[in-house]
Design a protein around this motif. Structure first.
Motif, PDB file in Angstrom:
ATOM      1  N   LEU A  46       5.155   8.197  -3.111  1.00  0.00           N
ATOM      2  CA  LEU A  46       6.242   7.146  -3.423  1.00  0.00           C
ATOM      3  C   LEU A  46       5.465   6.069  -4.003  1.00  0.00           C
ATOM      4  CD1 LEU A  46       8.448   7.421  -0.032  1.00  0.00           C
ATOM      5  CD2 LEU A  46       9.049   8.155  -2.480  1.00  0.00           C
ATOM      6  N   THR A  47       6.339   5.385  -4.846  1.00  0.00           N
ATOM      7  CA  THR A  47       6.047   3.816  -5.509  1.00  0.00           C
ATOM      8  C   THR A  47       6.183   2.769  -4.410  1.00  0.00           C
ATOM      9  OG1 THR A  47       7.707   3.758  -6.868  1.00  0.00           O
ATOM     10  CG2 THR A  47       5.874   4.729  -7.695  1.00  0.00           C
ATOM     11  N   ILE A  48       5.872   1.863  -4.764  1.00  0.00           N
ATOM     12  CA  ILE A  48       6.458   0.613  -4.123  1.00  0.00           C
ATOM     13  C   ILE A  48       7.818   0.324  -4.889  1.00  0.00           C
ATOM     14  CG2 ILE A  48       6.241  -2.003  -3.949  1.00  0.00           C
ATOM     15  CD1 ILE A  48       3.134  -1.638  -4.406  1.00  0.00           C
ATOM     16  N   SER A  49       8.789   0.691  -3.894  1.00  0.00           N
ATOM     17  CA  SER A  49      10.180   0.559  -4.656  1.00  0.00           C
ATOM     18  C   SER A  49      11.292   0.737  -3.405  1.00  0.00           C
ATOM     19  CB  SER A  49      10.221   1.972  -5.330  1.00  0.00           C
ATOM     20  OG  SER A  49       9.919   3.252  -4.414  1.00  0.00           O
ATOM     21  N   VAL A  50      12.577   0.645  -3.820  1.00  0.00           N
ATOM     22  CA  VAL A  50      13.702   0.847  -2.662  1.00  0.00           C
ATOM     23  C   VAL A  50      13.976   2.108  -2.659  1.00  0.00           C
ATOM     24  CG1 VAL A  50      15.859  -0.051  -2.479  1.00  0.00           C
ATOM     25  CG2 VAL A  50      14.315  -1.474  -3.230  1.00  0.00           C
ATOM     26  N   GLU A  96       3.607 -15.786  -4.146  1.00  0.00           N
ATOM     27  CA  GLU A  96       2.994 -17.029  -4.731  1.00  0.00           C
ATOM     28  C   GLU A  96       1.457 -16.758  -4.595  1.00  0.00           C
ATOM     29  OE1 GLU A  96       4.615 -20.621  -2.660  1.00  0.00           O
ATOM     30  OE2 GLU A  96       6.795 -20.147  -3.720  1.00  0.00           O
ATOM     31  N   ARG A  97       1.140 -16.215  -3.420  1.00  0.00           N
ATOM     32  CA  ARG A  97      -0.538 -16.107  -3.336  1.00  0.00           C
ATOM     33  C   ARG A  97      -0.908 -15.105  -4.444  1.00  0.00           C
ATOM     34  NH1 ARG A  97       0.318 -15.321   2.278  1.00  0.00           N
ATOM     35  NH2 ARG A  97       0.315 -13.215   2.036  1.00  0.00           N
ATOM     36  N   ALA A  98      -0.168 -14.058  -4.340  1.00  0.00           N
ATOM     37  CA  ALA A  98      -0.595 -12.937  -5.396  1.00  0.00           C
ATOM     38  C   ALA A  98      -0.617 -13.607  -6.774  1.00  0.00           C
ATOM     39  CB  ALA A  98       0.153 -11.881  -5.239  1.00  0.00           C
ATOM     40  N   GLU A  99       0.393 -14.254  -7.210  1.00  0.00           N
ATOM     41  CA  GLU A  99       0.243 -14.767  -8.711  1.00  0.00           C
ATOM     42  C   GLU A  99      -0.881 -15.777  -8.821  1.00  0.00           C
ATOM     43  OE1 GLU A  99       5.170 -14.633  -9.496  1.00  0.00           O
ATOM     44  OE2 GLU A  99       4.405 -16.441  -8.407  1.00  0.00           O
ATOM     45  N   ARG A 134      -6.358  -5.938  -8.806  1.00  0.00           N
ATOM     46  CA  ARG A 134      -5.433  -4.648  -8.554  1.00  0.00           C
ATOM     47  C   ARG A 134      -4.855  -4.970  -7.187  1.00  0.00           C
ATOM     48  NH1 ARG A 134      -2.211  -1.327  -9.762  1.00  0.00           N
ATOM     49  NH2 ARG A 134      -2.153   0.763  -8.844  1.00  0.00           N
ATOM     50  N   ARG A 135      -5.793  -5.495  -6.226  1.00  0.00           N
ATOM     51  CA  ARG A 135      -4.905  -5.777  -4.869  1.00  0.00           C
ATOM     52  C   ARG A 135      -3.910  -6.871  -4.863  1.00  0.00           C
ATOM     53  NH1 ARG A 135      -9.479  -7.300  -0.463  1.00  0.00           N
ATOM     54  NH2 ARG A 135      -7.476  -7.800   0.695  1.00  0.00           N
ATOM     55  N   ALA A 136      -4.276  -7.779  -5.756  1.00  0.00           N
ATOM     56  CA  ALA A 136      -3.243  -8.891  -5.999  1.00  0.00           C
ATOM     57  C   ALA A 136      -1.991  -8.486  -6.608  1.00  0.00           C
ATOM     58  CB  ALA A 136      -3.744  -9.961  -6.854  1.00  0.00           C
ATOM     59  N   GLU A 137      -2.366  -7.452  -7.618  1.00  0.00           N
ATOM     60  CA  GLU A 137      -1.176  -6.828  -8.364  1.00  0.00           C
ATOM     61  C   GLU A 137      -0.134  -6.093  -7.514  1.00  0.00           C
ATOM     62  OE1 GLU A 137      -2.140  -5.393 -12.950  1.00  0.00           O
ATOM     63  OE2 GLU A 137      -2.525  -4.102 -11.448  1.00  0.00           O
ATOM     64  N   LEU A 138      -0.889  -5.234  -6.489  1.00  0.00           N
ATOM     65  CA  LEU A 138      -0.107  -4.454  -5.551  1.00  0.00           C
ATOM     66  C   LEU A 138       0.720  -5.447  -4.481  1.00  0.00           C
ATOM     67  CD1 LEU A 138      -2.512  -1.421  -4.930  1.00  0.00           C
ATOM     68  CD2 LEU A 138      -0.303  -1.222  -6.099  1.00  0.00           C
ATOM     69  N   SER A 139      -0.027  -6.414  -4.017  1.00  0.00           N
ATOM     70  CA  SER A 139       0.577  -7.254  -3.397  1.00  0.00           C
ATOM     71  C   SER A 139       1.915  -8.125  -3.764  1.00  0.00           C
ATOM     72  CB  SER A 139      -0.397  -8.269  -2.783  1.00  0.00           C
ATOM     73  OG  SER A 139       0.329  -9.668  -2.184  1.00  0.00           O
ATOM     74  N   LEU A 140       1.761  -8.526  -5.078  1.00  0.00           N
ATOM     75  CA  LEU A 140       2.657  -9.068  -5.933  1.00  0.00           C
ATOM     76  C   LEU A 140       4.043  -7.989  -5.825  1.00  0.00           C
ATOM     77  CD1 LEU A 140       4.061 -11.175  -7.530  1.00  0.00           C
ATOM     78  CD2 LEU A 140       2.675 -10.232  -9.588  1.00  0.00           C
ATOM     79  N   ARG A 141       3.708  -6.956  -6.256  1.00  0.00           N
ATOM     80  CA  ARG A 141       4.851  -5.825  -6.302  1.00  0.00           C
ATOM     81  C   ARG A 141       5.530  -5.416  -4.858  1.00  0.00           C
ATOM     82  NH1 ARG A 141       2.092  -0.730  -8.866  1.00  0.00           N
ATOM     83  NH2 ARG A 141       3.859   0.290  -7.978  1.00  0.00           N
ATOM     84  N   ARG A 142       4.536  -5.510  -3.902  1.00  0.00           N
ATOM     85  CA  ARG A 142       5.392  -5.488  -2.515  1.00  0.00           C
ATOM     86  C   ARG A 142       6.295  -6.605  -2.197  1.00  0.00           C
ATOM     87  NH1 ARG A 142       0.095  -3.939  -1.136  1.00  0.00           N
ATOM     88  NH2 ARG A 142      -0.309  -5.934  -0.077  1.00  0.00           N
TER      89      ARG A 142
END
Ligand code: ATP
Length: 133
Positions: free
Chosen positions: A45-49, A98-101, A114-122
């Motif tokens: 699964l992706t980060i999603s609903v 905000e932290r991820a951005e 990559r970690r920040a990107e995933l955190s932003l998506r979550r």
């Protein structure tokens, strides 16, 4: 067979188990709609609903990766994290966003990016489900 048992489990324990008519989710290779009697499969699964349709309502759960296991009468969602809209701490998700951005704006190595990107998506996924509750 008209319904499916859907069980949502995370490393912290079970999140919910109930009976539904259809499961819609975003697997890594595309949208997936699962009706009772579906052939067995396992999909990442992706980060999603995830949407769980019952006769009288549709429940939504924010998941941040994991696996969907389908059997004809049961769907198990094994997620890294899974929250119902009412579980979401909006302030926490805003801060995580905000932290991820901020991290994405500063130059850094690929792994941190990559970690920040995933955190932003979550965080965006959580805000999405919480704001539409
Ligand atoms: P944060 O930086 O705020 O910890 P995160 O995306 O790194 O966010 P995760 O590692 O995905 O957090 O999740 C850790 C645990 O915290 C999980 O149990 C998850 O369900 C929960 N969680 C994370 N963010 C929220 C939130 N905004 N509201 C409710 N629960 C959350």
């Amino acid at each position: 067979m008209k319904t499916l048992i859907v069980s949502v489990v995370t490393p912290d324990g079970p999140v919910m188990e109930d009976t539904f008519e259809m499961v819609s989710c975003k697997a890594e290779n595309g949208e997936l709609g699962v009706l009772p009697g579906h052939i067995p499969l396992v999909a990442p699964l992706t980060i999603s609903v995830v949407r769980l349709k019952a006769s009288d309502r549709t429940d939504r759960i924010a998941v941040s990766g994991g696996f969907l296991e389908v059997r004809p009468d049961k769907v198990t969602i094994l997620a890294q994290s899974a929250e119902l809209p009412s579980d979401i701490d909006v302030e926490r998700a805003r801060k995580a966003k905000e932290r991820a951005e901020r991290r994405l704006q500063t130059k850094q190595d690929d792994i941190d990016f990559r970690r920040a990107e995933l955190s932003l998506r979550r965080a965006l996924n959580r805000l999405d489900i919480a704001q539409n509750r």
